[in-house]
Design a protein around this motif. Structure first.
Motif, PDB file in Angstrom:
ATOM      1  N   ALA A  14       0.840  -1.202   0.000  1.00 39.20           N
ATOM      2  CA  ALA A  14       0.000   0.000   0.000  1.00 39.20           C
ATOM      3  C   ALA A  14       0.873   1.251   0.000  1.00 39.20           C
ATOM      4  CB  ALA A  14      -0.894  -0.008   1.250  1.00 39.20           C
ATOM      5  N   ALA A  15       0.324   2.311  -0.577  1.00 36.89           N
ATOM      6  CA  ALA A  15       1.085   3.566  -0.677  1.00 36.89           C
ATOM      7  C   ALA A  15       1.018   4.341   0.629  1.00 36.89           C
ATOM      8  CB  ALA A  15       0.497   4.408  -1.804  1.00 36.89           C
ATOM      9  N   GLY A  16       2.017   5.182   0.844  1.00 44.87           N
ATOM     10  CA  GLY A  16       1.951   6.192   1.899  1.00 44.87           C
ATOM     11  C   GLY A  16       2.265   5.720   3.301  1.00 44.87           C
ATOM     12  N   VAL A  17       2.789   4.504   3.465  1.00 46.83           N
ATOM     13  CA  VAL A  17       3.052   4.001   4.824  1.00 46.83           C
ATOM     14  C   VAL A  17       4.377   4.586   5.329  1.00 46.83           C
ATOM     15  CG1 VAL A  17       3.452   1.945   6.228  1.00 46.83           C
ATOM     16  CG2 VAL A  17       1.772   1.896   4.368  1.00 46.83           C
ATOM     17  N   ILE A  18       4.315   5.219   6.510  1.00 43.67           N
ATOM     18  CA  ILE A  18       5.514   5.900   7.039  1.00 43.67           C
ATOM     19  C   ILE A  18       6.171   5.104   8.161  1.00 43.67           C
ATOM     20  CG2 ILE A  18       6.358   7.987   8.182  1.00 43.67           C
ATOM     21  CD1 ILE A  18       4.007   9.483   6.848  1.00 43.67           C
ATOM     22  N   ASP A  19       5.370   4.574   9.073  1.00 39.39           N
ATOM     23  CA  ASP A  19       5.956   3.901  10.237  1.00 39.39           C
ATOM     24  C   ASP A  19       4.877   3.022  10.875  1.00 39.39           C
ATOM     25  OD1 ASP A  19       7.771   3.187  12.189  1.00 39.39           O
ATOM     26  OD2 ASP A  19       7.874   5.162  13.156  1.00 39.39           O
ATOM     27  N   VAL A  20       5.325   2.040  11.650  1.00 40.85           N
ATOM     28  CA  VAL A  20       4.397   1.131  12.328  1.00 40.85           C
ATOM     29  C   VAL A  20       4.847   0.988  13.782  1.00 40.85           C
ATOM     30  CG1 VAL A  20       3.504  -1.244  12.435  1.00 40.85           C
ATOM     31  CG2 VAL A  20       3.924  -0.181  10.204  1.00 40.85           C
ATOM     32  N   ALA A  21       3.887   0.979  14.692  1.00 42.93           N
ATOM     33  CA  ALA A  21       4.198   0.674  16.096  1.00 42.93           C
ATOM     34  C   ALA A  21       3.262  -0.437  16.556  1.00 42.93           C
ATOM     35  CB  ALA A  21       3.985   1.907  16.973  1.00 42.93           C
ATOM     36  N   VAL A  22       3.791  -1.267  17.442  1.00 44.71           N
ATOM     37  CA  VAL A  22       2.962  -2.310  18.043  1.00 44.71           C
ATOM     38  C   VAL A  22       2.961  -2.033  19.533  1.00 44.71           C
ATOM     39  CG1 VAL A  22       2.954  -4.777  18.588  1.00 44.71           C
ATOM     40  CG2 VAL A  22       3.284  -4.026  16.231  1.00 44.71           C
ATOM     41  N   HIS A  23       1.810  -2.169  20.164  1.00 42.12           N
ATOM     42  CA  HIS A  23       1.729  -1.789  21.579  1.00 42.12           C
ATOM     43  C   HIS A  23       1.856  -2.991  22.511  1.00 42.12           C
ATOM     44  CE1 HIS A  23       1.541   2.513  21.337  1.00 42.12           C
ATOM     45  NE2 HIS A  23       1.112   2.269  20.112  1.00 42.12           N
ATOM     46  N   ALA A  24       1.980  -2.682  23.795  1.00 46.61           N
ATOM     47  CA  ALA A  24       2.528  -3.614  24.787  1.00 46.61           C
ATOM     48  C   ALA A  24       1.966  -5.030  24.758  1.00 46.61           C
ATOM     49  CB  ALA A  24       2.383  -3.019  26.167  1.00 46.61           C
ATOM     50  N   THR A  25       0.711  -5.198  24.536  1.00 49.33           N
ATOM     51  CA  THR A  25       0.174  -6.561  24.513  1.00 49.33           C
ATOM     52  C   THR A  25       0.599  -7.302  23.252  1.00 49.33           C
ATOM     53  OG1 THR A  25      -1.724  -5.684  23.387  1.00 49.33           O
ATOM     54  CG2 THR A  25      -1.930  -5.974  25.760  1.00 49.33           C
ATOM     55  N   LEU A  26       1.137  -6.573  22.305  1.00 50.64           N
ATOM     56  CA  LEU A  26       1.579  -7.076  20.992  1.00 50.64           C
ATOM     57  C   LEU A  26       0.414  -7.276  20.033  1.00 50.64           C
ATOM     58  CD1 LEU A  26       4.177  -9.762  22.124  1.00 50.64           C
ATOM     59  CD2 LEU A  26       4.574  -7.329  21.719  1.00 50.64           C
ATOM     60  N   LEU A  27      -0.805  -7.096  20.518  1.00 49.00           N
ATOM     61  CA  LEU A  27      -1.960  -7.398  19.674  1.00 49.00           C
ATOM     62  C   LEU A  27      -2.545  -6.154  19.012  1.00 49.00           C
ATOM     63  CD1 LEU A  27      -3.623 -10.000  22.059  1.00 49.00           C
ATOM     64  CD2 LEU A  27      -2.273 -10.464  20.016  1.00 49.00           C
ATOM     65  N   CYS A  28      -1.992  -4.998  19.310  1.00 51.74           N
ATOM     66  CA  CYS A  28      -2.512  -3.736  18.752  1.00 51.74           C
ATOM     67  C   CYS A  28      -1.445  -3.068  17.878  1.00 51.74           C
ATOM     68  CB  CYS A  28      -2.911  -2.806  19.894  1.00 51.74           C
ATOM     69  SG  CYS A  28      -3.431  -1.191  19.321  1.00 51.74           S
ATOM     70  N   THR A  29      -1.791  -2.875  16.619  1.00 51.08           N
ATOM     71  CA  THR A  29      -0.854  -2.273  15.664  1.00 51.08           C
ATOM     72  C   THR A  29      -1.344  -0.874  15.304  1.00 51.08           C
ATOM     73  OG1 THR A  29      -0.452  -4.459  14.747  1.00 51.08           O
ATOM     74  CG2 THR A  29       0.184  -2.587  13.372  1.00 51.08           C
ATOM     75  N   VAL A  30      -0.429   0.082  15.286  1.00 51.86           N
ATOM     76  CA  VAL A  30      -0.782   1.436  14.861  1.00 51.86           C
ATOM     77  C   VAL A  30       0.091   1.798  13.660  1.00 51.86           C
ATOM     78  CG1 VAL A  30      -1.020   3.845  15.536  1.00 51.86           C
ATOM     79  CG2 VAL A  30      -1.335   2.055  17.242  1.00 51.86           C
ATOM     80  N   ILE A  31      -0.546   2.273  12.604  1.00 53.43           N
ATOM     81  CA  ILE A  31       0.188   2.564  11.367  1.00 53.43           C
ATOM     82  C   ILE A  31       0.031   4.036  11.009  1.00 53.43           C
ATOM     83  CG2 ILE A  31       0.488   1.914   8.941  1.00 53.43           C
ATOM     84  CD1 ILE A  31      -0.859  -0.731   9.588  1.00 53.43           C
ATOM     85  N   LYS A  32       1.164   4.637  10.715  1.00 50.94           N
ATOM     86  CA  LYS A  32       1.171   6.061  10.336  1.00 50.94           C
ATOM     87  C   LYS A  32       1.242   6.152   8.824  1.00 50.94           C
ATOM     88  CE  LYS A  32       3.940   8.835  12.663  1.00 50.94           C
ATOM     89  NZ  LYS A  32       4.562  10.096  13.113  1.00 50.94           N
ATOM     90  N   ILE A  33       0.292   6.914   8.228  1.00 51.72           N
ATOM     91  CA  ILE A  33       0.312   7.036   6.761  1.00 51.72           C
ATOM     92  C   ILE A  33       0.245   8.500   6.321  1.00 51.72           C
ATOM     93  CG2 ILE A  33      -0.816   4.793   6.401  1.00 51.72           C
ATOM     94  CD1 ILE A  33      -3.391   6.366   5.636  1.00 51.72           C
ATOM     95  N   ARG A  34       0.642   8.702   5.086  1.00 49.65           N
ATOM     96  CA  ARG A  34       0.422   9.990   4.409  1.00 49.65           C
ATOM     97  C   ARG A  34      -0.700   9.741   3.413  1.00 49.65           C
ATOM     98  NH1 ARG A  34       5.569  10.984   2.744  1.00 49.65           N
ATOM     99  NH2 ARG A  34       5.967  11.734   4.840  1.00 49.65           N
ATOM    100  N   GLN A  35      -1.853  10.390   3.637  1.00 46.02           N
ATOM    101  CA  GLN A  35      -3.023  10.076   2.809  1.00 46.02           C
ATOM    102  C   GLN A  35      -2.912  10.668   1.406  1.00 46.02           C
ATOM    103  OE1 GLN A  35      -7.091  10.011   4.355  1.00 46.02           O
ATOM    104  NE2 GLN A  35      -6.300  11.160   6.117  1.00 46.02           N
ATOM    105  N   SER A  36      -3.299   9.863   0.419  1.00 48.12           N
ATOM    106  CA  SER A  36      -3.364  10.402  -0.937  1.00 48.12           C
ATOM    107  C   SER A  36      -4.641   9.989  -1.655  1.00 48.12           C
ATOM    108  CB  SER A  36      -2.136   9.964  -1.742  1.00 48.12           C
ATOM    109  OG  SER A  36      -2.036   8.560  -1.730  1.00 48.12           O
ATOM    110  N   TYR A  37      -5.464   9.159  -1.014  1.00 52.73           N
ATOM    111  CA  TYR A  37      -6.757   8.823  -1.629  1.00 52.73           C
ATOM    112  C   TYR A  37      -7.742   8.379  -0.543  1.00 52.73           C
ATOM    113  CZ  TYR A  37      -5.049   3.952  -1.384  1.00 52.73           C
ATOM    114  OH  TYR A  37      -4.544   2.739  -0.949  1.00 52.73           O
ATOM    115  N   ALA A  38      -9.030   8.500  -0.869  1.00 55.08           N
ATOM    116  CA  ALA A  38     -10.063   8.127   0.102  1.00 55.08           C
ATOM    117  C   ALA A  38     -10.034   6.613   0.308  1.00 55.08           C
ATOM    118  CB  ALA A  38     -11.437   8.566  -0.407  1.00 55.08           C
TER     119      ALA A  38
END
Ligand SMILES: Cc1cc2nc3c(=O)[nH]c(=O)nc-3n(C[C@H](O)[C@H](O)[C@H](O)COP(=O)(O)O)c2cc1C
Length: 459
Positions: A330-354
């Motif tokens: 996918a386009a626009g992916v900047i960084d990924v973090a996973v949180h302490a339980t390891l089951l929650c992923t947060v993804i930072k993107i630069r939006q370019s389409y709906a």
């Protein structure tokens, strides 16, 4: 044996005690808590680790542990900043640095391994000489929690590094719980199908770069020693084991040689693991100890499961794997973090389409079926390592109902007989596409440069 060439042929190959170098460096920088008083390895040591981690992310060195002459180090990997430093991610983006390192990996063993003689200070020991650390209240006994299993694929010889909690039963026996999805489990099944034992070495106290490589799940065909050498930036100095046909990093503080027996299972557990609960007693694999090699002045690594030392490293390892997959889809992916339980992923993107956030979330779910129970996608102005900031973005940037997607009945985390980890939650916490300007974040000019001590004093 494996086409490994002598160390002196390889510029930069070293045979120094890397973990001690690293601990020495942290001590010299004043970045280590040191416990001089004697501690009981049964619960007290773990309780002190927990108390220390509640105060700071500094590593801890226990100089006197009852029943063993070895010091114990802990919480080395409990800080994102240290993990980034270990892999050379100067900008704090572990994922992009990891991807770059892995793209440069050497594919064949002679390019990343070098043979050296065993260290002159290596001596044989008994398992009971090592610190016998019992962590949680109902743990069945002492466990190795930071031992790296080094083994070779029975047919190809590719090396794998991985962690598996190990219950110490006697000088001759350790019982290990092999996770169903791990490469070592597949090696063991292959060996067992031939009624063969699987030789393996438990490495306790390695160079940080080897530890970090061991936490990563790389493709089955990838030699994880190559990943470690890539992070180190030089070949790894390897020495032969005494009793099994395996080479191990020569600098390792403690090496336990042995084999996983075929068709033998014995009781292991209960044990308090990373999710914060006890894994129950069960019939697990048996590792027969054949030799224990200990370096003069060796230090032991004790790691409290589920504590920041365990989860921070796994968070980074899993995030790097998800990033690697998603960035290719996918386009626009900047960084990924996973949180302490390891089951929650947060993804930072630069939006370019709906709809981009949903597309990215779908790619993430496909990247790792054990994890990604919740996937949250945010814009580039959100701090993905701060769940408050992530939640703020979701709550202030649009509707709750239209930006939440529940995917029912998808199997999740592998050890899940009651299906507690089935299903997926996707949260689009990005700004509505096309209306980004309305959500420009408030900022005060000069705020980043303020040193409060220049203005205010505490009275
Ligand atoms: C410090 C640490 C301890 C771990 N302990 C265990 C464990 O006890 N059991 C397990 O199944 N996985 C454990 N893991 C997760 C995996 O073993 C680990 O990430 C490994 O790299 C998987 O390797 P593989 O994909 O090459 O098989 C641990 C990971 C870390 C970083």
């Amino acid at each position: 044996m494996l086409g490994i060439r002598p160390c002196q042929d390889v510029p930069g190959a070293r045979s120094e005690a890397e973990l001690r170098d690293y601990v020495g460096k942290l001590l010299a920088r004043g970045e280590m808590l040191v416990v001089e008083r004697e501690v009981d390895p049964r619960h007290e040591l773990a309780a002190v680790i927990k108390a220390a981690q509640a105060e700071s992310d500094l590593p801890i060195l226990f100089r006197k542990v009852r029943g063993s002459a070895m010091p114990v180090v802990s919480n080395l990997y409990g800080s994102r900043a240290r993990l980034c430093e270990m892999i050379g991610a100067a900008d704090g983006n572990y994922c992009t640095r990891w991807r770059k390192l892995m793209q440069g990996m050497k594919p064949s063993a002679p390019d990343f391994l070098a043979t050296v003689a065993p260290p002159a200070d290596l001596r044989a020991a008994r398992l009971s000489e090592l610190p016998q650390i019992t962590y949680a209240e109902h743990d069945a006994g002492p466990y190795f929690t930071a031992a790296i299993f080094l083994a070779r694929e029975p047919e190809t010889g590719v090396a794998n590094l991985s962690f598996h909690r190990s219950m110490v039963v006697s000088d001759d026996e350790v019982r290990i719980r092999l996770g169903t999805t791990h490469d070592l489990t597949r090696y063991q099944r292959k060996a067992e199908a031939q009624n063969q034992a699987l030789p393996a070495a438990l490495l306790i106290g390695t160079a940080p770069e080897i530890f970090v490589a061991a936490a990563a799940s790389l493709p089955y065909e990838t030699d994880e020693l190559s990943a470690a050498a890539q992070i180190l930036g030089r070949p790894i100095a390897m020495r032969p084991c005494k009793t099994i046909d395996l080479m191990v990093p020569a600098d390792t503080e403690i090496v336990v040689e042995g084999e996983i027996l075929p068709n033998v299972r014995r009781p292991e557990g209960p044990f308090a693991e990373f999710k914060g609960y006890y894994a129950p007693r069960g019939e697990q694999h048996v590792f027969q100890v054949k030799h224990v090699g200990v370096r003069e002045g060796a230090m032991f690594h004790g790691l409290l499961c589920g504590s920041p030392e365990d989860t921070r490293l796994l968070q980074e390892a899993i995030a790097a794997r998800i990033y690697n997959h998603v960035v290719a889809q996918a386009a626009g992916v900047i960084d990924v973090a996973v949180h302490a339980t390891l089951l929650c992923t947060v993804i930072k993107i630069r939006q370019s389409y709906a709809g981009q956030a949903r597309a990215v979330a779908m790619a993430a779910i496909g990247s790792h079926l054990d994890y990604n129970k919740a996937v949250i996608v945010v814009d580039e102005d959100v701090d993905i390592h701060d769940l408050h900031d992530v939640w703020w973005a979701f709550l202030t940037r649009g509707r709750a109902d239209a930006r939440t997607l529940v995917i029912p009945d998808v199997p999740g985390f592998y050890r899940d007989p009651h299906r507690d980890h089935w299903g997926r939650l996707v949260i689009d916490a990005t700004k509505p596409f096309g209306r980004e300007d309305e959500f420009a974040r408030r900022r005060i000019p000069g705020e980043e440069g303020i040193n409060l001590a220049d203005y205010a004093v505490k009275r």
